[in-house]
Design a protein around this motif. Structure first.
Motif, PDB file in Angstrom:
ATOM      1  N   GLY A 118     -19.958  12.157 -10.781  1.00 27.26           N
ATOM      2  CA  GLY A 118     -21.256  11.872 -10.312  1.00 27.26           C
ATOM      3  C   GLY A 118     -21.857  12.956 -10.058  1.00 27.26           C
ATOM      4  O   GLY A 118     -21.365  13.960  -9.117  1.00 27.26           O
TER       5      GLY A 118
ATOM      6  N   ASP B  83     -23.444   6.554  -1.463  1.00 26.86           N
ATOM      7  CA  ASP B  83     -23.885   5.093  -1.965  1.00 26.86           C
ATOM      8  C   ASP B  83     -22.660   4.109  -2.241  1.00 26.86           C
ATOM      9  O   ASP B  83     -22.674   2.995  -1.855  1.00 26.86           O
ATOM     10  CB  ASP B  83     -24.827   4.985  -3.018  1.00 26.86           C
TER      11      ASP B  83
ATOM     12  N   VAL C 124     -17.048   9.575 -17.018  1.00 25.59           N
ATOM     13  CA  VAL C 124     -15.748   9.268 -16.612  1.00 25.59           C
ATOM     14  C   VAL C 124     -15.448   7.775 -16.991  1.00 25.59           C
ATOM     15  O   VAL C 124     -16.089   6.931 -16.184  1.00 25.59           O
ATOM     16  CB  VAL C 124     -15.094   9.756 -15.335  1.00 25.59           C
TER      17      VAL C 124
ATOM     18  N   ILE D   4     -38.172   0.185  -2.289  1.00 21.96           N
ATOM     19  CA  ILE D   4     -38.616   0.905  -3.366  1.00 21.96           C
ATOM     20  C   ILE D   4     -39.959   0.105  -4.024  1.00 21.96           C
ATOM     21  O   ILE D   4     -40.857   0.694  -4.761  1.00 21.96           O
ATOM     22  CB  ILE D   4     -37.449   0.716  -4.423  1.00 21.96           C
TER      23      ILE D   4
ATOM     24  N   TRP E 224     -35.610   7.345   5.401  1.00 23.45           N
ATOM     25  CA  TRP E 224     -37.215   7.579   5.473  1.00 23.45           C
ATOM     26  C   TRP E 224     -37.768   6.775   4.218  1.00 23.45           C
ATOM     27  O   TRP E 224     -37.222   6.477   3.391  1.00 23.45           O
ATOM     28  CB  TRP E 224     -37.902   8.818   5.520  1.00 23.45           C
TER      29      TRP E 224
ATOM     30  N   LYS F 133     -42.100   8.274  -5.529  1.00 22.97           N
ATOM     31  CA  LYS F 133     -43.119   8.565  -4.819  1.00 22.97           C
ATOM     32  C   LYS F 133     -43.827   9.939  -5.350  1.00 22.97           C
ATOM     33  O   LYS F 133     -44.621   9.398  -6.429  1.00 22.97           O
ATOM     34  CB  LYS F 133     -42.556   9.250  -3.191  1.00 22.97           C
TER      35      LYS F 133
ATOM     36  N   ARG G  56     -33.512  11.902  -5.445  1.00 24.40           N
ATOM     37  CA  ARG G  56     -33.874  10.519  -5.909  1.00 24.40           C
ATOM     38  C   ARG G  56     -35.245  10.075  -5.369  1.00 24.40           C
ATOM     39  O   ARG G  56     -36.131   9.237  -5.821  1.00 24.40           O
ATOM     40  CB  ARG G  56     -32.786   9.595  -5.891  1.00 24.40           C
TER      41      ARG G  56
ATOM     42  N   SER H 252     -25.257  13.917  -8.168  1.00 19.91           N
ATOM     43  CA  SER H 252     -26.285  13.410  -7.368  1.00 19.91           C
ATOM     44  C   SER H 252     -26.186  13.779  -5.964  1.00 19.91           C
ATOM     45  O   SER H 252     -25.693  15.098  -5.845  1.00 19.91           O
ATOM     46  CB  SER H 252     -26.590  11.929  -7.563  1.00 19.91           C
TER      47      SER H 252
ATOM     48  N   SER I 224     -28.499   5.731   1.578  1.00 19.22           N
ATOM     49  CA  SER I 224     -29.327   6.864   2.001  1.00 19.22           C
ATOM     50  C   SER I 224     -29.000   8.299   1.684  1.00 19.22           C
ATOM     51  O   SER I 224     -27.786   8.413   1.436  1.00 19.22           O
ATOM     52  CB  SER I 224     -29.614   6.676   3.720  1.00 19.22           C
ATOM     53  N   VAL I 225     -30.032   9.380   1.857  1.00 21.28           N
ATOM     54  CA  VAL I 225     -29.504  10.484   1.529  1.00 21.28           C
ATOM     55  C   VAL I 225     -28.751  11.138   2.578  1.00 21.28           C
ATOM     56  O   VAL I 225     -27.774  11.798   2.257  1.00 21.28           O
ATOM     57  CB  VAL I 225     -30.821  11.290   1.058  1.00 21.28           C
TER      58      VAL I 225
ATOM     59  N   ARG J 161     -34.226   3.924 -11.064  1.00 22.35           N
ATOM     60  CA  ARG J 161     -33.027   4.318 -10.609  1.00 22.35           C
ATOM     61  C   ARG J 161     -33.005   5.768 -10.890  1.00 22.35           C
ATOM     62  O   ARG J 161     -32.614   6.645 -10.095  1.00 22.35           O
ATOM     63  CB  ARG J 161     -31.727   3.780 -10.908  1.00 22.35           C
TER      64      ARG J 161
ATOM     65  N   ASP K 239     -22.882  11.493 -15.722  1.00 21.12           N
ATOM     66  CA  ASP K 239     -23.678  11.080 -16.930  1.00 21.12           C
ATOM     67  C   ASP K 239     -24.734  10.978 -17.441  1.00 21.12           C
ATOM     68  O   ASP K 239     -25.499  10.575 -18.242  1.00 21.12           O
ATOM     69  CB  ASP K 239     -23.116   9.625 -17.152  1.00 21.12           C
ATOM     70  N   GLU K 240     -25.740  11.556 -16.072  1.00 22.68           N
ATOM     71  CA  GLU K 240     -27.272  11.814 -16.501  1.00 22.68           C
ATOM     72  C   GLU K 240     -27.388  13.258 -17.064  1.00 22.68           C
ATOM     73  O   GLU K 240     -26.520  14.346 -17.141  1.00 22.68           O
ATOM     74  CB  GLU K 240     -27.972  11.821 -15.072  1.00 22.68           C
TER      75      GLU K 240
ATOM     76  N   ALA L 156     -24.601  13.450  -3.213  1.00 22.25           N
ATOM     77  CA  ALA L 156     -23.334  13.610  -2.631  1.00 22.25           C
ATOM     78  C   ALA L 156     -22.715  14.711  -3.245  1.00 22.25           C
ATOM     79  O   ALA L 156     -22.349  15.749  -2.712  1.00 22.25           O
ATOM     80  CB  ALA L 156     -22.592  12.346  -2.692  1.00 22.25           C
TER      81      ALA L 156
HETATM   82  C1  LIG Z   1     -36.415   5.424  -6.457  1.00 20.95           C
HETATM   83  C2  LIG Z   1     -35.534   5.524  -5.074  1.00 20.95           C
HETATM   84  C3  LIG Z   1     -36.036   6.129  -3.744  1.00 20.95           C
HETATM   85  C4  LIG Z   1     -35.430   6.303  -2.809  1.00 20.95           C
HETATM   86  N1  LIG Z   1     -35.892   6.808  -1.661  1.00 20.95           N
HETATM   87  C5  LIG Z   1     -35.020   6.938  -0.515  1.00 20.95           C
HETATM   88  C6  LIG Z   1     -35.758   7.471   0.635  1.00 20.95           C
HETATM   89  O1  LIG Z   1     -36.715   7.744   0.899  1.00 20.95           O
HETATM   90  N2  LIG Z   1     -34.789   8.087   1.544  1.00 20.95           N
HETATM   91  C7  LIG Z   1     -33.454   7.841   1.619  1.00 20.95           C
HETATM   92  O2  LIG Z   1     -32.751   8.236   2.374  1.00 20.95           O
HETATM   93  N3  LIG Z   1     -32.875   7.410   0.478  1.00 20.95           N
HETATM   94  C8  LIG Z   1     -33.726   6.891  -0.662  1.00 20.95           C
HETATM   95  N4  LIG Z   1     -33.145   6.616  -1.515  1.00 20.95           N
HETATM   96  C9  LIG Z   1     -31.673   6.254  -1.856  1.00 20.95           C
HETATM   97  C10 LIG Z   1     -30.955   7.699  -2.311  1.00 20.95           C
HETATM   98  O3  LIG Z   1     -31.537   8.336  -3.357  1.00 20.95           O
HETATM   99  C11 LIG Z   1     -29.603   7.302  -2.431  1.00 20.95           C
HETATM  100  O4  LIG Z   1     -28.931   6.946  -1.285  1.00 20.95           O
HETATM  101  C12 LIG Z   1     -28.694   8.701  -3.031  1.00 20.95           C
HETATM  102  O5  LIG Z   1     -29.024   8.850  -4.291  1.00 20.95           O
HETATM  103  C13 LIG Z   1     -27.213   8.483  -3.037  1.00 20.95           C
HETATM  104  O6  LIG Z   1     -26.648   9.692  -3.460  1.00 20.95           O
HETATM  105  P1  LIG Z   1     -25.329   9.405  -4.230  1.00 20.95           P
HETATM  106  O7  LIG Z   1     -24.876  10.847  -4.599  1.00 20.95           O
HETATM  107  O8  LIG Z   1     -24.149   8.703  -3.292  1.00 20.95           O
HETATM  108  O9  LIG Z   1     -25.369   8.462  -5.609  1.00 20.95           O
HETATM  109  P2  LIG Z   1     -26.670   8.296  -6.868  1.00 20.95           P
HETATM  110  O10 LIG Z   1     -27.766   9.073  -6.433  1.00 20.95           O
HETATM  111  O11 LIG Z   1     -26.536   6.895  -7.250  1.00 20.95           O
HETATM  112  O12 LIG Z   1     -25.617   9.110  -7.916  1.00 20.95           O
HETATM  113  C14 LIG Z   1     -24.551   8.924  -8.429  1.00 20.95           C
HETATM  114  C15 LIG Z   1     -24.514   9.428  -9.772  1.00 20.95           C
HETATM  115  O13 LIG Z   1     -23.235   9.113 -10.467  1.00 20.95           O
HETATM  116  C16 LIG Z   1     -23.481   8.862 -11.930  1.00 20.95           C
HETATM  117  N5  LIG Z   1     -22.270   8.273 -12.222  1.00 20.95           N
HETATM  118  C17 LIG Z   1     -22.023   6.943 -11.903  1.00 20.95           C
HETATM  119  N6  LIG Z   1     -20.888   6.587 -12.646  1.00 20.95           N
HETATM  120  C18 LIG Z   1     -20.326   7.653 -13.155  1.00 20.95           C
HETATM  121  C19 LIG Z   1     -19.086   7.939 -14.031  1.00 20.95           C
HETATM  122  N7  LIG Z   1     -18.173   7.119 -14.310  1.00 20.95           N
HETATM  123  N8  LIG Z   1     -19.039   9.202 -14.756  1.00 20.95           N
HETATM  124  C20 LIG Z   1     -20.182  10.180 -14.569  1.00 20.95           C
HETATM  125  N9  LIG Z   1     -21.258  10.022 -13.853  1.00 20.95           N
HETATM  126  C21 LIG Z   1     -21.198   8.749 -13.272  1.00 20.95           C
HETATM  127  C22 LIG Z   1     -24.613   8.085 -11.694  1.00 20.95           C
HETATM  128  O14 LIG Z   1     -25.370   7.926 -12.895  1.00 20.95           O
HETATM  129  C23 LIG Z   1     -25.491   8.884 -10.803  1.00 20.95           C
HETATM  130  O15 LIG Z   1     -25.956   9.826 -11.522  1.00 20.95           O
HETATM  131  C24 LIG Z   1     -33.910   6.274  -2.758  1.00 20.95           C
HETATM  132  C25 LIG Z   1     -33.353   5.904  -3.967  1.00 20.95           C
HETATM  133  C26 LIG Z   1     -34.238   5.435  -5.257  1.00 20.95           C
HETATM  134  C27 LIG Z   1     -33.706   5.152  -6.553  1.00 20.95           C
END
Ligand SMILES: Cc1cc2nc3c(=O)[nH]c(=O)nc-3n(C[C@H](O)[C@H](O)[C@H](O)COP(=O)(O)OP(=O)(O)OC[C@H]3O[C@@H](n4cnc5c(N)ncnc54)[C@H](O)[C@@H]3O)c2cc1C
Length: 406
Positions: free
Chosen positions: A9, A276, A81, A155, A322, A48, A43, A11, A293-294, A129, A35-36, A13
């Motif tokens: 993943g 997440d 994966v 959202i 936020w 916004k 995000r 993003s 959340s971020v 997303r 996978d992106e 984290a």
């Molecule tokens: C439009 C939008 C607005 C948001 N606004 C806010 C905000 O204002 N404030 C805030 O705190 N939070 C906000 N969030 C939430 C915040 O973006 C998420 O909590 C944050 O992105 C979580 O990060 P993460 O790294 O855990 O997971 P994600 O951002 O979900 O990333 C996980 C990544 O792993 C990839 N992945 C999954 N499975 C696999 C696999 N098997 N192999 C390879 N890659 C894989 C996914 O495609 C993705 O790219 C928002 C989210 C969105 C979508």
């Protein structure tokens, strides 16, 4: 022999975990598989400033490529994966190749909840997303055209604000009795309902969408009560589900998220998880929770990196979040579930700046602050300090908020 840590993943984290891992002394390979097609980007701007066209994708990269290069962090993008063989410590990738790991970090996040309604496959209907979703939505944005948002959560409302700012005629359809019902008190919902209406957005609550109709592109949204709404563009924002299937199939403990301990360790000692996709025990509130959340992704990723380097530090950060809509900056601290009273500070009905404090047994457990940064900052300290407040003082704007700390 150098060891390999693979992070699945790419993003929020992962963008934190990988550099911290290096900083904390990991000497072996660090490989991030995502996978992106892009290196990690923020995000939140997707609904916004990226949707409104104020920011480009490069503007919202979490870190520039050179930071990863300097820390010798490798990326395998556009790669998924598919399976984890925990015995052999090998990952199967969707391109038919395999990747060996010594330590593994799962930062697989969540995906949108999909709706299964007649007409959902029509052109012009999108979820929101990732960056590609927004590029598609942007191609349909046109002044004077009709946009319907299904779902009045954060959202949905942020998307409504961004589309309205670009001159679209926007309607929000929410199944529950009020917008933001799942996450806030009625006082906050009423405020956002008012502001959106002032900005020219139509908000309809208590209506369920039954189907979408059109020839090739969507033309209308039909509700179960028979009401119809013209639509050139539909954005569906009805929540997310955690990506747990990979962990589940590998036999890791899963329960509304990948279960991790306070050190971000899964039920396998060599596998951590953050963001997440996890479910963890929050010490402050004494509950098991999955946060979206971020802040959680970033703080938990730091803990996960430290754990992988044998420097265990318990995750005990206060959750915060936020939301930006129009000229409103909403800052949320704490978890409001289980509150028994809400104290409003400021003129919620006529202004665009106030704070709502959630209390349980006279103690502040959460705060929603709209354009009130000091209340947010002090609120955080009241929550972590478990301070029993004087409610009259809390509600009185003439008393500086800082005085509540003394
Ligand atoms: C439009 C939008 C607005 C948001 N606004 C806010 C905000 O204002 N404030 C805030 O705190 N939070 C906000 N969030 C939430 C915040 O973006 C998420 O909590 C944050 O992105 C979580 O990060 P993460 O790294 O855990 O997971 P994600 O951002 O979900 O990333 C996980 C990544 O792993 C990839 N992945 C999954 N499975 C696999 C696999 N098997 N192999 C390879 N890659 C894989 C996914 O495609 C993705 O790219 C928002 C989210 C969105 C979508």
């Amino acid at each position: 022999m150098t060891q390999t840590c693979v992070i699945v993943g790419a993003s929020h984290a992962a963008a934190q975990l990988a550099p911290i891992l290096r900083q904390e002394g990991w000497e072996g390979r660090i490989v991030v598989v995502g996978d992106e097609p892009y290196i990690p980007y923020h995000r939140p701007p997707l609904s916004k400033t990226f949707l409104s066209g104020e920011k480009t994708l490069e503007d919202i990269y979490i870190r520039p490529q050179m930071v990863y290069d300097k820390a010798e962090i490798e990326f395998l993008l556009n790669t998924r994966v598919e399976a984890i063989d925990r015995e052999k410590r090998i990952l199967s990738l969707n391109n038919g190749e395999t990747l060996a790991y010594d330590k593994l970090a799962l930062t697989v996040g969540s995906r949108v909840r999909k709706v299964d309604l007649p007409g959902i496959d029509l052109e012009g209907i999108y979820y929101l997303r990732d960056a590609n979703d927004v590029e598609q939505i942007k191609s349909k944005v046109k002044e004077g055209k009709h946009a319907v948002i299904v779902g009045g959560g954060y959202i949905g409302l942020e998307t409504a604000a961004a589309l309205r700012k670009q001159g679209m005629d926007v309607t929000v359809l929410e199944m529950m009795e009020r917008v933001l019902q799942r996450v806030t008190a009625p006082e906050i919902s009423e405020f956002y309902d008012r502001v959106h209406k002032e900005e020219g957005v139509k908000i309809c609550c208590g209506v369920g969408v039954a189907s979408f109709a059109g020839n090739t592109n969507v033309e209308k949204v039909i509700c179960s009560n028979g009401d119809e709404y013209a639509a050139d563009l539909v954005v569906v924002g009805v929540g997310i589900v955690p990506n747990v299937e990979l962990a589940d199939a590998a036999g890791l403990e899963v329960n509304n998220g990948i279960v991790v301990d306070q050190f971000a360790r899964t039920s396998d000692h060599d596998i951590v998880a953050a963001g997440d996709c996890t479910n963890h025990h929050n010490v402050l509130y004494d509950i098991n929770i999955r946060l979206e959340s971020v802040q959680n992704a970033t703080d938990q990723a730091r803990v996960a990196a430290q754990t992988l380097c044998g420097k265990e530090k318990a995750y005990d950060a206060l959750p915060w979040f936020w939301s930006d809509q129009y000229d409103l900056k909403l800052q949320i601290a704490g978890l409001s579930q289980g509150y028994d009273e809400v104290i409003v500070r400021g003129d919620r009905d006529n202004s665009r700046s106030f704070a709502a404090f959630y209390l349980r047994g006279g103690v502040v457990i959460a705060v929603d602050a709209v354009n009130k940064a000091p209340e947010f900052m002090v609120g955080k300290r009241l929550i972590t300090g478990k301070v029993a407040v004087d409610k009259m003082q809390l509600a009185d704007e003439n008393i500086p908020i800082k005085e509540l700390l003394t």
